[in-house]
Design a protein around this motif. Structure first.
Motif, PDB file in Angstrom:
ATOM      1  N   LYS A  11      -2.681   6.334   5.268  1.00  0.00           N
ATOM      2  CA  LYS A  11      -3.649   5.243   5.199  1.00  0.00           C
ATOM      3  C   LYS A  11      -3.706   4.701   3.776  1.00  0.00           C
ATOM      4  O   LYS A  11      -3.331   5.392   2.823  1.00  0.00           O
ATOM      5  CB  LYS A  11      -5.017   5.744   5.650  1.00  0.00           C
ATOM      6  N   SER A  40       1.309   1.071  16.008  1.00  0.00           N
ATOM      7  CA  SER A  40       1.669   2.012  14.948  1.00  0.00           C
ATOM      8  C   SER A  40       1.634   3.439  15.468  1.00  0.00           C
ATOM      9  O   SER A  40       1.231   3.696  16.610  1.00  0.00           O
ATOM     10  CB  SER A  40       0.678   1.915  13.773  1.00  0.00           C
ATOM     11  N   GLU A  45      -1.786   3.404   8.859  1.00  0.00           N
ATOM     12  CA  GLU A  45      -2.376   2.099   8.611  1.00  0.00           C
ATOM     13  C   GLU A  45      -1.616   1.421   7.477  1.00  0.00           C
ATOM     14  O   GLU A  45      -0.788   2.041   6.810  1.00  0.00           O
ATOM     15  CB  GLU A  45      -3.860   2.230   8.259  1.00  0.00           C
ATOM     16  N   THR A  49      -0.753  -6.568   4.682  1.00  0.00           N
ATOM     17  CA  THR A  49      -0.480  -7.044   6.036  1.00  0.00           C
ATOM     18  C   THR A  49       0.557  -8.160   6.075  1.00  0.00           C
ATOM     19  O   THR A  49       1.100  -8.448   7.138  1.00  0.00           O
ATOM     20  CB  THR A  49      -1.777  -7.536   6.700  1.00  0.00           C
ATOM     21  N   GLY A  53       2.801  -3.925   9.358  1.00  0.00           N
ATOM     22  CA  GLY A  53       1.809  -3.874  10.422  1.00  0.00           C
ATOM     23  C   GLY A  53       1.996  -4.917  11.501  1.00  0.00           C
ATOM     24  O   GLY A  53       2.732  -5.891  11.353  1.00  0.00           O
TER      25      GLY A  53
END
Length: 213
Positions: A11, A40, A45, A49, A53
């Motif tokens: 993350k 994912s 995460e 972006t 992602g």
């Protein structure tokens, strides 16, 4: 048939590069198993972006062989995982993998969707200013998969090519067009029509055509 060498998730966390704080999920950590769904791996995460992602970029792959090359070129040990990839394997370099290729990964089914458009965090994370430039020059960017079928993936899962949709555009060829042949209208038009190409890449190369009109 091959086998992935590791499975990583992570993350976003605050990194301090060159005295500047930035959010990044490049520092992923190994796990023994993870559920892979459309967007994912569970527990994974992204921060940037614009580069990572979404359904067309659910799985990030970086070829294992490149680590040895970069280590030799820069006379510095480049550790695996420092490119922020989820998985890696041998024998799956950008020249060997084609847009639209479908693979079985553990219990999941995935499809090659696009090359990775690298950002400066690759250089920052490895402490090598010229690394990003060389990644773009060589086309050794790694690439992304979309998920066609959810499933559990183990850290030593087999990765098996199930179907090749076309053999005109490898990831390396697509990278060559986007980065170095931006005036090659015929090649760009052919790339846009490639089955399985990610929407973001279609939009990016379409912009090149529009600039020429």
């Amino acid at each position: 048939m091959g086998q992935i060498l590791y499975l990583n998730v992570g993350k976003p966390e605050l990194k301090n590069w060159e005295g500047k704080a930035e959010q990044s999920a490049i520092g992923k950590k190994g796990v023994k198993q993870a559920l892979l769904t459309q967007n994912s791996f569970e527990g994974d995460e992204v921060a940037a972006t614009e580069y990572h992602g979404g359904p067309d970029r659910a799985v990030c792959f970086y070829p294992f062989e490149h680590y040895q090359q970069w280590s030799a070129e820069f006379d510095k040990k480049i550790e695996t995982l420092t490119f922020g990839e989820n998985i890696s394997a041998l024998g799956m370099k950008e020249a060997d993998v084609y847009i639209g290729d479908i693979y079985r990964l553990g219990e999941a089914t995935i499809q090659v969707s696009q090359g990775r458009i690298p950002c400066s965090k690759i250089s920052k994370n490895n402490g090598i200013d010229l690394l990003l430039k060389r990644v773009v020059q060589t086309g050794y960017t790694g690439y992304f998969f979309r998920v066609l079928e959810d499933g559990i993936v183990n850290g030593d899962a087999e990765i098996v090519l199930l179907e090749r949709k076309q053999d005109d555009f490898s990831i390396l060829m697509a990278n060559e067009i986007l980065f170095h042949r931006r005036n090659d209208r015929k090649a760009i038009e052919s790339l846009i029509g490639t089955e399985g190409l990610a929407v973001a890449w279609k939009e990016e190369v379409t912009k090149l055509l529009m600039k020429k009109n």
